[in-house]
Write an enzyme that holds these catalytic residues in place. Sequence first.
Site, PDB file in Angstrom:
ATOM      1  N   GLU A  46       0.902  -1.284   0.228  1.00  0.00           N
ATOM      2  CA  GLU A  46      -0.020   0.030   0.018  1.00  0.00           C
ATOM      3  C   GLU A  46       0.858   1.268   0.162  1.00  0.00           C
ATOM      4  O   GLU A  46       0.396   2.200  -0.841  1.00  0.00           O
ATOM      5  CB  GLU A  46      -0.856  -0.093   1.370  1.00  0.00           C
ATOM      6  CG  GLU A  46      -1.840   1.406   1.333  1.00  0.00           C
ATOM      7  CD  GLU A  46      -2.925   1.208   0.428  1.00  0.00           C
ATOM      8  OE1 GLU A  46      -3.469   2.166   0.559  1.00  0.00           O
ATOM      9  OE2 GLU A  46      -3.276   0.463  -0.153  1.00  0.00           O
ATOM     10  N   ASP A  47       2.079   1.169   0.791  1.00  0.00           N
ATOM     11  CA  ASP A  47       2.540   2.459   1.123  1.00  0.00           C
ATOM     12  C   ASP A  47       4.138   2.693   0.419  1.00  0.00           C
ATOM     13  O   ASP A  47       4.637   3.673   0.629  1.00  0.00           O
ATOM     14  CB  ASP A  47       2.789   2.814   2.492  1.00  0.00           C
ATOM     15  CG  ASP A  47       1.493   2.940   3.196  1.00  0.00           C
ATOM     16  OD1 ASP A  47       0.518   3.524   2.425  1.00  0.00           O
ATOM     17  OD2 ASP A  47       1.063   2.497   4.425  1.00  0.00           O
TER      18      ASP A  47
END
Length: 688
Positions: A46-47
């Site tokens: 996600e990051d």
Amino acid sequence: MKMHGSQLRASGDPYFAHPIQVAGILTDYKLDTATIVTALLHDVVEDTSATRDDIAALFGEEIAVLVEGVTKLSRLELQAEHTRQAENLRKFILAISKDVRVLLVKLADRLHNMRTLKYVKPEKRERISRETLEVYAPLGRSIGIHSIASELEELAFEHLNPTARTAIERRLEALKLEHGRATEIVAHEVEQVLSEAGIVARVFGRQKTPYSIWRKLQRKTVGFSSLSDIYGFRVIVPFEDDCYRALGVIHRAWPMVPERFKDFISTPKSNNYRSLHTTVVGPGGLRIEMQIRTEVMDRIAEDGVAAHWAYKNQSYGLDKEAMAAEGGRDPLQNLRHLVQVVEHGEGGEDWVEHAKLEMYLDQVFVFTPKGRLITLPRGGMALDFAYAVHTEVGDTAVGVKVNGELKPMRTALQNGDVVEIIRGSKREAPADWRSLTVTGRARSAIRRHIRGAEREEFLRLGRASLDQTVTKAGKALDQVSLKPVLEVLGIATEADLFEAIGRGRISPVKVAELLFPALMGKIKPAQQRKPIQDARARLFVRGGGLTPGVSVHFGACCTPLPGDRIVGILEPNKGLTVHTIDCQQLAEYADDDTVWQDLQWTPQAEQSALGIARLKATVRNGVGVLGQVTTLIGDAGGNIRNLNLSHRHQDFFDLNFDVEVEDAKHATMIMAALRTNPSVDTVERLKG
């Protein structure tokens, strides 16, 4: 650490500290390697620049699938917009139902985020806390992880209602000073009585959490000081037989409080919770709640599904057979029930409420004629039972027998009832049957039948609301084309626009300003809420008995509010009188089913009505007490329309309030706020 690099959290800590903390939470539950590794990696896709393929190459396909599942959930963090929330919750439940480990990682992730929520911007805290209280904590309880769910509730409560939490904490501190030593004495005495009877037991006192007290204050009539189980005692014994032996010894030693005994060992809760509950008048005349269970039951009560990770066939993981054997139930079935609600739903905001209803666990246990156990939420009725047995049974239900006797469909089922559904051939649930259900499954199934009719009602409501707004501004709706507005708002048809206005998703003022730009900022919003009055009754209620020419009245005895379950009593020359389902006046009609009409509130009532709640509070006599009470009502958003005070004793007086509220839930919140005040002895809503 390599992938998150120099990323920082809102607290200023290195970002990689978060996944390490999440993994640490899950190691406390001794979960399998794949779950712990997923916790460490849950944010990298996600990051960071890492991909699912990178995870699969380095750590294997199993962990890649789990990380992907958690990543999808992270992208579905519920938004403020109601419709997006509904769709995201739908995807969320489908995702976690495939592998419970995804939910375990997500719960641990949310727990650490809640522990550090004070570093987040204030405007985001309320949304995150509400989502935690309404979605994550109930999901945790549905699979039995009480320890995480309880902490999530406390952390969310701290941000959502700090005033109430502080008031309860102050009361708990005062009680601790008053009774702190007493709990040690009681625990020692209970242990000694059991020991003399030859039962080895570990006994310890526990204090209820502020949030659990707040929920009880919302449900009960009594004030804080009258709650008997603020302090409870847990009795831990070696074997299941010892639970019942200990219960017998305790009941012989101290008087049992009637109707306070529950046996969750023979009938476990659907999340596998097992224990004996009883309340006795114990040493020193104190009413004390006892929970009697084995060490295994205690571990499952705290850790739920997570308590069942073990070695089996040389591999370490969830032992489903042991889980079913130790509790007799499969708590993952709760997730499958939620999936059924998803499948019945057709989108729309009320689906969220159906799913939330399904996640709460205050239960009654009833049986089919063949002895099959069915678990329902407290207050469940025949239709809830029918849909719990099978959707087909619910769709064709026309009547019910309870313990062999024909009963009205509105009858609330009690523990131990044997329920038989009488079925017809027609697959059609009347719209007003929603008022005869409390479970998400039943409501979402009935919802399918009435969606079309409800859309038409919102359409009419939205068209009328826009027409009223435009007319007040001195314009006419038929003078302009709505096409430019549809393009600006990205809405396909005029019907969709009117429906959105009717449902409250779009303000009629905003649409009017788009139609007539010269009026920007000059249109006053229409009055949002209208008082519930007999003259407007047909705006607020619908269902059986509302035929043309029949006058409709709201019962002055119980003052129904949107959110109350309601029925109508149809009498010659009097018309239809609307009562709450628990109104005391209904007793005189109990034997005459011909006058009863099933009713429900209209969407307009639920969105824009103002009703009067009649509250009665018994309050200690003291300087400034009346001011404190009225301030609490005002702070909770209530408007006092009438106040009557009478002394019934030198130390107490009764207050009767008529309070203007939005709905029954609003009235409940006001009563709970009053009960946090030390001077308030009891609060109840008067019905009949």
